[in-house]
Motif scaffolding. Structure first.
Motif, PDB file in Angstrom:
ATOM      1  N   ASN A  79       0.805  -1.228   0.000  1.00 13.44           N
ATOM      2  CA  ASN A  79       0.000   0.000   0.000  1.00 13.44           C
ATOM      3  C   ASN A  79       0.838   1.279   0.000  1.00 13.44           C
ATOM      4  O   ASN A  79       0.360   2.334   0.430  1.00 13.44           O
ATOM      5  CB  ASN A  79      -0.971   0.020   1.189  1.00 13.44           C
ATOM      6  N   LEU A  82      -0.811   4.254  -1.659  1.00 14.54           N
ATOM      7  CA  LEU A  82      -1.803   5.000  -0.890  1.00 14.54           C
ATOM      8  C   LEU A  82      -1.122   5.993   0.054  1.00 14.54           C
ATOM      9  O   LEU A  82      -1.552   7.143   0.172  1.00 14.54           O
ATOM     10  CB  LEU A  82      -2.683   4.034  -0.091  1.00 14.54           C
ATOM     11  N   THR A 116      -5.150   5.930  -8.662  1.00 16.73           N
ATOM     12  CA  THR A 116      -5.335   4.883  -7.664  1.00 16.73           C
ATOM     13  C   THR A 116      -6.526   3.995  -7.985  1.00 16.73           C
ATOM     14  O   THR A 116      -6.445   2.768  -7.915  1.00 16.73           O
ATOM     15  CB  THR A 116      -5.532   5.500  -6.257  1.00 16.73           C
ATOM     16  N   ASN A 117      -7.656   4.610  -8.330  1.00 16.72           N
ATOM     17  CA  ASN A 117      -8.867   3.864  -8.677  1.00 16.72           C
ATOM     18  C   ASN A 117      -9.682   4.736  -9.624  1.00 16.72           C
ATOM     19  O   ASN A 117     -10.555   5.492  -9.188  1.00 16.72           O
ATOM     20  CB  ASN A 117      -9.671   3.516  -7.424  1.00 16.72           C
ATOM     21  N   LEU A 153     -14.828   3.971  -1.344  1.00 19.14           N
ATOM     22  CA  LEU A 153     -13.613   3.200  -1.050  1.00 19.14           C
ATOM     23  C   LEU A 153     -13.742   2.390   0.229  1.00 19.14           C
ATOM     24  O   LEU A 153     -13.027   1.405   0.418  1.00 19.14           O
ATOM     25  CB  LEU A 153     -12.409   4.142  -0.930  1.00 19.14           C
ATOM     26  N   SER A 154     -14.651   2.774   1.108  1.00 24.28           N
ATOM     27  CA  SER A 154     -14.802   2.073   2.382  1.00 24.28           C
ATOM     28  C   SER A 154     -15.237   0.621   2.201  1.00 24.28           C
ATOM     29  O   SER A 154     -15.022  -0.208   3.087  1.00 24.28           O
ATOM     30  CB  SER A 154     -15.802   2.812   3.269  1.00 24.28           C
ATOM     31  N   HIS A 156     -14.019  -1.257  -0.160  1.00 19.29           N
ATOM     32  CA  HIS A 156     -12.922  -1.950  -0.840  1.00 19.29           C
ATOM     33  C   HIS A 156     -12.088  -2.767   0.143  1.00 19.29           C
ATOM     34  O   HIS A 156     -11.959  -3.982   0.004  1.00 19.29           O
ATOM     35  CB  HIS A 156     -12.047  -0.924  -1.570  1.00 19.29           C
ATOM     36  N   SER A 157     -11.508  -2.076   1.117  1.00 16.72           N
ATOM     37  CA  SER A 157     -10.682  -2.723   2.144  1.00 16.72           C
ATOM     38  C   SER A 157     -10.423  -1.707   3.237  1.00 16.72           C
ATOM     39  O   SER A 157     -10.652  -0.507   3.060  1.00 16.72           O
ATOM     40  CB  SER A 157      -9.349  -3.221   1.565  1.00 16.72           C
ATOM     41  N   GLU A 159      -7.580  -0.691   4.252  1.00 22.24           N
ATOM     42  CA  GLU A 159      -6.516   0.216   3.816  1.00 22.24           C
ATOM     43  C   GLU A 159      -7.069   1.327   2.932  1.00 22.24           C
ATOM     44  O   GLU A 159      -6.732   2.503   3.093  1.00 22.24           O
ATOM     45  CB  GLU A 159      -5.427  -0.562   3.065  1.00 22.24           C
ATOM     46  N   TYR A 160      -7.936   0.942   2.003  1.00 23.91           N
ATOM     47  CA  TYR A 160      -8.533   1.946   1.120  1.00 23.91           C
ATOM     48  C   TYR A 160      -9.504   2.839   1.886  1.00 23.91           C
ATOM     49  O   TYR A 160      -9.648   4.031   1.571  1.00 23.91           O
ATOM     50  CB  TYR A 160      -9.234   1.282  -0.059  1.00 23.91           C
ATOM     51  N   PHE A 163      -7.310   5.351   3.586  1.00 26.24           N
ATOM     52  CA  PHE A 163      -6.789   6.232   2.543  1.00 26.24           C
ATOM     53  C   PHE A 163      -7.838   7.280   2.162  1.00 26.24           C
ATOM     54  O   PHE A 163      -7.573   8.490   2.174  1.00 26.24           O
ATOM     55  CB  PHE A 163      -6.406   5.375   1.335  1.00 26.24           C
ATOM     56  N   GLY A 164      -9.045   6.814   1.836  1.00 26.67           N
ATOM     57  CA  GLY A 164     -10.114   7.724   1.454  1.00 26.67           C
ATOM     58  C   GLY A 164     -10.521   8.646   2.586  1.00 26.67           C
ATOM     59  O   GLY A 164     -10.773   9.834   2.381  1.00 26.67           O
TER      60      GLY A 164
END
Length: 197
Positions: A79, A82, A116-117, A153-154, A156-157, A159-160, A163-164
């Motif tokens: 990551n 991120l 990133t996405n 993004l919540s 997703h994972s 970590e994401y 990040f978000g």
């Protein structure tokens, strides 16, 4: 060690304020001493016009893209992209080269988000543009887009999600004055000149 250097490089990239450079090259001004005092594309738009604002938006977005690409190709830690994305936005918002007086990070966040996405980013940008066209508030459109980005993004994972959430919190904090003006009904719409200009 390589990953630490990458994060520091990302922060350094964020320090290169496109609005400051554009202001100096196009009008020999310090954009932070004009208009709203913010080193961002909206203030550039009101102060120097559409062409300068377009250069600023593009330049600040490219910083975000470049930082994440560097992490993607040279980073080792999980990551790291991120973490680097957050670092470049921090560099833009709080640039040591400009005594920590930077912009609000939206354009740089756009660059980070797209690389990133891109699917989620384009959805959020699209909705942000709809809000901008309908209500004419850049701040409102920016906040809607970044909050939606964090929410999507919540799922997703973790970590994401973090990040978000961090990018969202940075944007909301930098827009705290805009939020107050929106609540008071005194926020300027896009295209409005500042009274001091």
């Amino acid at each position: 060690m390589v990953d630490v250097i990458i994060v520091l490089v990302a922060y350094a990239l964020g320090n290169f304020s496109t609005s400051f450079i554009v202001g100096k090259l196009m009008a020999n001004i310090d954009i932070r001493q004009c208009g709203s005092g913010n080193a961002g594309s909206t203030n550039v738009l009101r102060t120097l016009g559409k062409k300068a604002a377009a250069f600023t938006l593009l330049g600040d977005s490219i910083k975000g893209v470049a930082a994440v690409l560097i992490a993607t190709y040279f980073g080792n830690a999980e990551n790291i992209e991120l973490i680097t994305g957050i670092a470049v936005v921090l560099g833009h918002n709080y640039p040591i080269l400009l005594k920590f007086k930077g912009g609000k990070g939206i354009a740089t966040t756009i660059g980070v988000a797209v690389i990133t996405n891109y699917i989620v980013a384009l959805i959020c940008i699209g909705i942000g543009l709809i809000v901008l066209i309908k209500y004419k508030y850049v701040s409102l459109a920016s906040l809607v887009a970044i909050i939606l980005f964090a929410i999507i993004l919540s799922i997703h994972s973790i970590e994401y999600f973090l990040f978000g959430a961090i990018l969202c919190l940075l944007a909301v904090y930098r827009h705290k004055d805009n939020i107050q003006r929106l609540l008071n009904g005194t926020e300027r719409k896009i295209g409005e000149k500042l009274n001091s200009l």
